[in-house]
Structure formats: structure tokens, C-alpha cells
Enzyme design. Sequence first.
Site, short mmCIF file in Angstrom:
data_model
loop_
_atom_site.label_atom_id
_atom_site.label_comp_id
_atom_site.label_asym_id
_atom_site.label_seq_id
_atom_site.Cartn_x
_atom_site.Cartn_y
_atom_site.Cartn_z
N ARG A 36 0.82 -1.23 0.00
CA ARG A 36 0.00 0.00 0.00
C ARG A 36 0.84 1.27 0.00
NH1 ARG A 36 -2.48 0.14 6.18
NH2 ARG A 36 -0.48 0.44 7.21
N GLY A 40 9.76 -2.52 0.01
CA GLY A 40 10.81 -2.60 1.03
C GLY A 40 10.28 -2.33 2.42
N GLY A 41 9.04 -1.84 2.50
CA GLY A 41 8.39 -1.67 3.80
C GLY A 41 9.08 -0.66 4.71
N CYS A 43 11.30 -1.24 7.07
CA CYS A 43 12.73 -1.52 7.24
C CYS A 43 13.59 -0.68 6.28
CB CYS A 43 13.00 -3.01 6.99
SG CYS A 43 14.74 -3.40 6.94
N GLY A 180 11.51 5.52 26.09
CA GLY A 180 11.75 4.13 25.67
C GLY A 180 13.19 3.93 25.26
N ILE A 184 15.10 1.17 19.03
CA ILE A 184 14.72 2.38 18.30
C ILE A 184 15.03 3.63 19.13
CG2 ILE A 184 12.80 3.66 17.23
CD1 ILE A 184 11.53 0.92 16.59
N GLY A 270 7.54 0.97 21.75
CA GLY A 270 7.11 -0.32 21.21
C GLY A 270 6.24 -0.16 19.98
N HIS A 443 44.66 -12.72 13.37
CA HIS A 443 45.22 -11.63 14.18
C HIS A 443 45.78 -10.55 13.25
CE1 HIS A 443 47.45 -9.70 17.43
NE2 HIS A 443 48.47 -9.62 16.59
#
Length: 464
Positions: A36, A40-41, A43, A180, A184, A270, A443
Site C-alpha cells: 500500500r 521494502g516496507g 525496514c 523508551g 529504536i 514499542g 590476528h
Amino acid sequence: MAGTSFDMVVIGAGPGGYVAAIRGAQLGLNVAIVEREHMGGICLNWGCIPTKALLRSSEVFHLMHRAKEFGLKAEGIGYDLDAVVARSRAVSKQLNGGVGHLLKKNKVTSIMGEATITGKGKISVKTAKGTEELSAKNIILATGARARELPGLEADGDLVWTYKTALTPPRMPKKLLVIGSGAIGIEFASFYNTLGADTTVVEVMDRVLPVEDAEISAFAKKQFVKQGMKIMEKTMVKKLDRAKGKVTAHIEANGKVTTQEFDTVISAVGIVGNVENLGLEALGVKIDRTHVVTDEYCRTGVDGLFAIGDVAGAPWLAHKASHEGVMVAELIAGQNAHPVKPETIAGCTYCHPQVASVGYTEAKAKELGYDIKVGRFPFIGNGKAIALGESEGLVKTIFDAKTGELLGAHMVGAEVTELIQGYVVGRKLETTEEDLMETVFPHPTLSEMMHESVLDAYGKAIHM
């Protein structure tokens, strides 16, 4: 468009949904994906990726101030917040385009619009051009989540921000309150504090980064305080009084309420699942506290309907969503799929210093009845860390004293979000302390501390 009947329709094109769609198409399924807002939303567009771009800018800024330590000269150091944000947005845009390209390349039908499940295997999509009806043998819900809003602390985009405003700030905060201290909250606190905001973090639990091992939380807190942050634990913001250009926060600690004034508040208390207007109630899908209830294979109990990622509950991590997406696509295609176990998933927080962990905390391992061996190794004992000028940090490992199984690994310090994967692979391969001790670590690297931490659990550490 190529027909309206599909083997699989995915609702939501975030890191769970688009990955599920691509994997399904690779396995020969006819797949459609409905989104919508953004390919990729959250994130890619408003979460993991743009925050990392911002944090990289603040990290470079921090290092510029330390130039003298490294024998370098840098004068008149400053920043342009708009340019910092523009870079972050450009990074997101590049990746957003990449997702569209991958879907196309894999012949997934992409539909921009809002989906509702109207019956078993039936989906109605409201698009800019009207409504499209689709039918699907299997439906995957990958609708994600959004910021939780607490009554009286609602965001207004001006004085009180959610992550979206914090990513595209209208101004630089002078006096900032972050409510919070999960990933995030602490990442934004870290970013703005580094750029010079007078930053206070309020956490309702007894410590910052409450999901992390207590020792790691305490170490990180010490570093945050050293950087000038004010950290208030076991504390609640009861209400916010808004006036022109300022917010008065009513803060309760130890049963006493005091007030403090800020010019900006970021609320990071949250998330809630995006379960509304999908037609789930009518289908009889079980929803618990805004999250869809599923079994270990992401099945909802309604035939042919799966839920993955944030909408299906914790851990709320992009990589968990992606793996669930692959698993469900393989299940639908008739393959042998393995469930994703929460305790095998690493959590990474990109504050300064970084925090990363996998498996059980020390407290959790004890609570589960394990007899444990714990090893620790500090960054100050590592040559590479000292050469990098990053000597503040800790690697902690927890083993089952009976079997030598690696139960958990917890780190704080430079680049630990990259290092953690060594322990993740170790856990997946069911490694024991012996395997890890016999592994030769190169190393000089930060990864040698992972070896030393294992050795320490068994009283064999060399450099400490």
C-alpha cells in the site's frame, strides 16, 4: 495484468513479504504481492536502513572530533542536518528501487494498493485505478507493525515525534526527551546526542536496553552517561503539556512526579501489529494484543493463510521476517522447511557503542535450570581495538557446563553487530566450547576477543 488467479499472494512488501514473493517465484509458483505504501516496507524506507545511514553520519562526526588522537587535524567541524537526512533518504531510495527490480526480474506481479481478504483465498485490492479482485491458493500476511501511541503522549510531528519524524526532522532538537530505551529509542538518542542535543532517556523497566543481558546493559549505560546522556530507569512519563516551542513532561520516579521542559520528545514505546481492515476477524484468525497468533511454521490455523514478520509477533526484526518468508514459500511449494527459532536470531542495536546478542542471557539460562560457565573478555585487552581507538567494550559468552553447548553470546563495543554472526553460525552448527577453542581466529582482529571470551569461560584466557 497477467490474470487474477495466483498460487500465492503476499500482502505487504517489507523484508518478510518481498523475500517470500521472490522465493515463491524461484520455486515456480505464480506469485503476486500487494503493497500500500513503499516497496521494502518500514525496514528499507523508515527503519533499519535509513537509521543506519544517519548513525553513520554521527559516527563520522564523532571521529572527526577525535582527529587529534589519531595525529590528524580537522578544524571548524560542523554538520548540515538537511544534508545528513538527504543522504539517508537517498540510500533508502536506491534500495527501494532495487526491491522493485528484483520482484520484476523474478516475474512477481506487483500491485500498489490496500488489500482486504474477503473470504477463503479471495482478496480485494483498492488501487488508484479502482478495485481488483484476486484469488489465491495461499495468502501470506506480511503487513508489519507501526509505532505504539500511548494516551497523552501521542505524536504531533512538531513537538512530539515518532521514528518517521525523527528520520526527517523539521529542526535539530536542543533539549530532547526520548521515551523508551529499546533499539529504536536508544539509536535515536545516540544520533541526536552525538550531534549535540542535550538528551534524556526515560525507561519504564529497571535498565536501558531491557532485552539485553544485564551486564551488557550496565556497560552500555556507563558509556551513554559518559557521552552526556541522562538515563532515567524505572521511570514513567505520565503526561506531556504542550505549549509553543516547548513540552513540559511529567516524569514519575520512585512514586514522585517532577516536571522537566524539553523542546522535542521522541516516543519509542514499542510497536503494534497492522491487523486492521484486513478481514481477519471474519475469517476467524486469532489475534493476541495486535499480533496474529501462528504456529512455528507461521500457519494461522485458517487453511492457506500464513502470517510472517512483525505482524506475527516478537522478535521484531527484519531478518526474522525474511527467514520466515523463505520458510513459508518453501512450505507452500511442498519443500522440507525448517521453522525459525527465536533463540537463534541475533539482535543488533547500532547505538554508540554497538550492542549485539544471540541466545540466552545469563539470567535466562539460570532461570531455565542450566548449570553455566560464563566467559568475558574486554576490548582493552585486544590489539586491534586499541589500534582502532575503540578500547571500550566487552564480549561475554555463556555455556552449558554439562555439555559445552554455547547458550548465549552478548557483546557491546565497536563493530559487534558484525562480529555476532560468528556465534550465530556456531549455535546453528551446534558447536561446543571445544570447537570454538580449537578454531584459529585471525590476528589482529576484533574477532579474537570472541575466542578469548570462550577461553575465559573455562579458565584458559591468554591475554587477561
